[in-house]
Design an enzyme around this catalytic site. Structure first.
Site, PDB file in Angstrom:
ATOM      1  CE  LYS A   1     -52.529  31.263 -57.809  1.00  0.00           C
ATOM      2  NZ  LYS A   1     -52.796  31.691 -56.414  1.00  0.00           N
TER       3      LYS A   1
ATOM      4  CG  ASP B   1     -52.805  35.043 -58.466  1.00  0.00           C
ATOM      5  OD1 ASP B   1     -51.614  34.803 -58.725  1.00  0.00           O
ATOM      6  OD2 ASP B   1     -53.453  34.409 -57.605  1.00  0.00           O
TER       7      ASP B   1
ATOM      8  CB  ILE C   1     -53.404  23.456 -51.709  1.00  0.00           C
ATOM      9  CG1 ILE C   1     -53.698  24.571 -50.722  1.00  0.00           C
ATOM     10  CG2 ILE C   1     -54.505  22.405 -51.675  1.00  0.00           C
ATOM     11  CD1 ILE C   1     -54.914  25.398 -51.083  1.00  0.00           C
TER      12      ILE C   1
ATOM     13  N   GLY D   1     -47.321  31.998 -49.427  1.00  0.00           N
ATOM     14  CA  GLY D   1     -46.396  32.015 -48.296  1.00  0.00           C
ATOM     15  C   GLY D   1     -45.168  31.196 -48.608  1.00  0.00           C
TER      16      GLY D   1
END
Length: 396
Positions: free
Chosen positions: A200, A196, A131, A297
C-alpha cells in the site's frame, strides 16, 4: 445502461454484487446512468446467493461480450487476476480493482495497457479499503507538493498492537484473538510481516512522486518481534505502538519503508485503534491532512470500488486520472533516515550512552532497559556494534 462484470464472489466482490442489485436507484442517480450487473465470475455455481443467475464459470463469456463496459476485479493476488485484468483491458473494457498486490507489482504495466486501449484502470480500494485517499491525493491536493505520506495501513496489525498496549496481551495471544475474530488469516504473514502495508505504501509513493516504487526494493519490518515490554515502555512514555508505512521526500529522493513506530500521543495517528486505518498526508500548502476509517471489510471496500465505477461512468473518454511513470523512483536507504529511536536492551546503560550519546531512559520493564536516543539513524546505531533487542523509530 452500462453492463458490469465482477471477477470473484468473495467478501468484496460479493458485497459489490449485492449493492449493485440492492441500491439501483442510488447508483443510477450517482452515475447518471443505470448500472446493470451482467456477470459474476466464480469457480462454481452459487445457488444460495442473491446474484445466482449472474454467475458464470468461464471468463471468456465476459471477455467476448462487447456490451460489458467495465470489469470489477476482486479475486486478489497476481495469478488469474493479472491474466483476466490484462485481457479485459485489451478487450477495451474499463477495470476497477481492490487488489493491492496487483497494483503495487504490475500497476505501471496495466496503466500503460489501459492507455493503449483508451480505457481506465482505477484502484481506490487498493490502499485504504473504504477510506477515500487516492482520488483526494491525485486531484484535491494537486496544488501541493507532497512532502510525506504515512499511515496505519493494516487493520490486523493495528488491532494486535492495540490489544497489547491497552489490554496487556502478549503478541501471541493478541494474534490468536485477531484470528478468532476473523481479522487475521490462519497464515497471517502478509499482515504481521508488513507486506500488506508495504504494497500500500508503494502505491501511495508511486502517486506521490510519479515514478515506480517496486515493492521488492522497499524495507518491510513487521510486528512479530514486538514484546509486551515494548508495549509497557510505550505506555510509560505516553506513546502508542503502531506499524506505519512511510514515504518521505528527501530532496530528489524518497525514503519508503514499513516499520513499527513509537508514536507520540499528540500525533494524529496515535488514537487510531483496533482495526481502523488512517493515512496522513503532509503537503507544503495544506499542512497535515488525515483520512481515517475502515480499511477493510466487504461493504466498506465495495463502497470505494463502486465509487471508482461511478467515476468512470460519469466521465466517459476522460484521461486516466491516476497515473505514474514506469521509470524507477530514486530511493534512499531507509537505514539512513534520521529520527529519534526507541531502544530495548539488557546491556549496561552507561555502555549504550558511550556508544550512542545521551539516551532518555524509561522505567525498566521485566529486566529490560528502554529509552530514546537523540536524532540519529539505524545505520549509525548498527555501526555502534551493540547487541540491542529492539530498535524502533519514534514519530514525535
Amino acid at each position: 445502461m452500462k453492463k458490469l462484470a465482477i471477477l470473484g464472489p468473495g467478501v468484496v466482490g460479493g458485497s459489490c454484487a449485492e449493492i449493485l442489485l440492492r441500491d439501483v436507484s442510488l447508483l443510477e442517480r450517482s452515475a447518471g446512468e443505470q448500472l446493470e450487473l451482467a456477470y459474476v465470475l466464480a469457480r462454481r455455481e452459487l445457488p444460495d446467493r442473491l446474484y445466482r443467475d449472474k454467475v458464470v464459470t468461464d471468463f471468456f463469456v465476459i471477455e467476448r461480450d462487447a456490451n460489458v463496459f467495465l470489469v470489477i476485479e476482486t479475486i486478489g493476488g497476481c495469478g488469474a487476476a493479472l491474466n483476466f485484468v490484462r485481457r479485459s483491458l485489451e478487450a477495451g473494457k474499463h477495470v476497477v480493482t481492490s487488489n493491492k498486490q496487483l497494483v503495487a507489482e504490475h500497476g505501471t504495466q496495466l496503466l500503460a495497457l489501459a492507455k493503449a486501449h483508451g480505457v481506465s484502470f482505477l484502484f481506490e480500494a487498493s490502499v485504504g479499503g473504504g477510506i477515500p485517499v487516492l482520488h483526494p491525493l491525485s486531484q484535491c491536493l494537486g496544488a501541493n507538493e507532497i512532502l510525506e505520506v504515512r499511515g496505519i495501513l493494516n487493520g490486523t496489525t493495528n488491532f494486535i498492537l492495540t490489544q497489547m498496549l491497552e489490554f496487556g496481551q502478549s503478541y501471541d495471544a493478541a494474534l490468536k484473538d485477531a484470528q478468532s475474530r476473523g481479522y487475521a488469516e490462519q497464515n497471517p504473514a502478509a499482515d504481521v510481516d508488513g507486506i500488506d502495508a508495504g504494497r500500500k505504501i508503494c502505491i501511495l509513493a508511486d502517486m506521490m512522486f510519479g515514478k515506480n516504487v517496486d515493492p521488492a526494493r522497499v524495507s518491510m519490518t513487521g510486528i512479530s518481534t514486538i514484546t509486551a515490554e515494548d508495549a509497557a515502555f510505550a505506555e510509560s512514555a505516553g506513546m502508542k505502538l503502531k506499524l506505519l508505512g512511510r514515504a518521505i521526500r528527501q530532496g530528489e529522493q524518497i525514503a519508503v519503508f514499513v516499520s513499527p513506530h513509537f508514536v507520540a500521543g499528540a500525533q494524529p495517528l496515535a488514537p487510531v485503534s483496533g482495526v481502523l486505518n488512517a493515512i496522513e498526508v503532509l503537503g507544503n500548502n495544506i499542512g497535515n491532512a488525515m483520512f481515517f476509517g475502515p480499511g477493510a471489510g466487504g461493504p466498506a471496500t465495495a463502497s470505494a470500488v463502486l465509487g471508482d465505477v461511478v467515476d468512470i461512468v460519469r466521465n466517459p473518454g476522460r484521461k486516466q486520472p491516476v497515473d505514474w511513470s514506469a521509470e524507477p523512483a530514486d530511493l534512499t536507504d531507509p537505514d539512513a533516515f534520521e529520527a529519534s529511536f526507541f531502544l530495548r536492551t539488557k546491556l549496561d546503560k552507561a555502555a549504550c550512552e558511550q556508544a550512542l550519546g545521551e539516551i532518555r531512559w524509561l522505567p525498566d520493564q521485566n529486566g529490560f532497559h528502554g529509552g530514546f536516543t537523540g536524532k540519529t539513524c539505524r545505520k549509525a546505531i548498527a555501526a555502534a556494534g551493540l547487541a540491542l533487542d529492539a530498535v524502533w523509530p519514534v514519530l514525535e
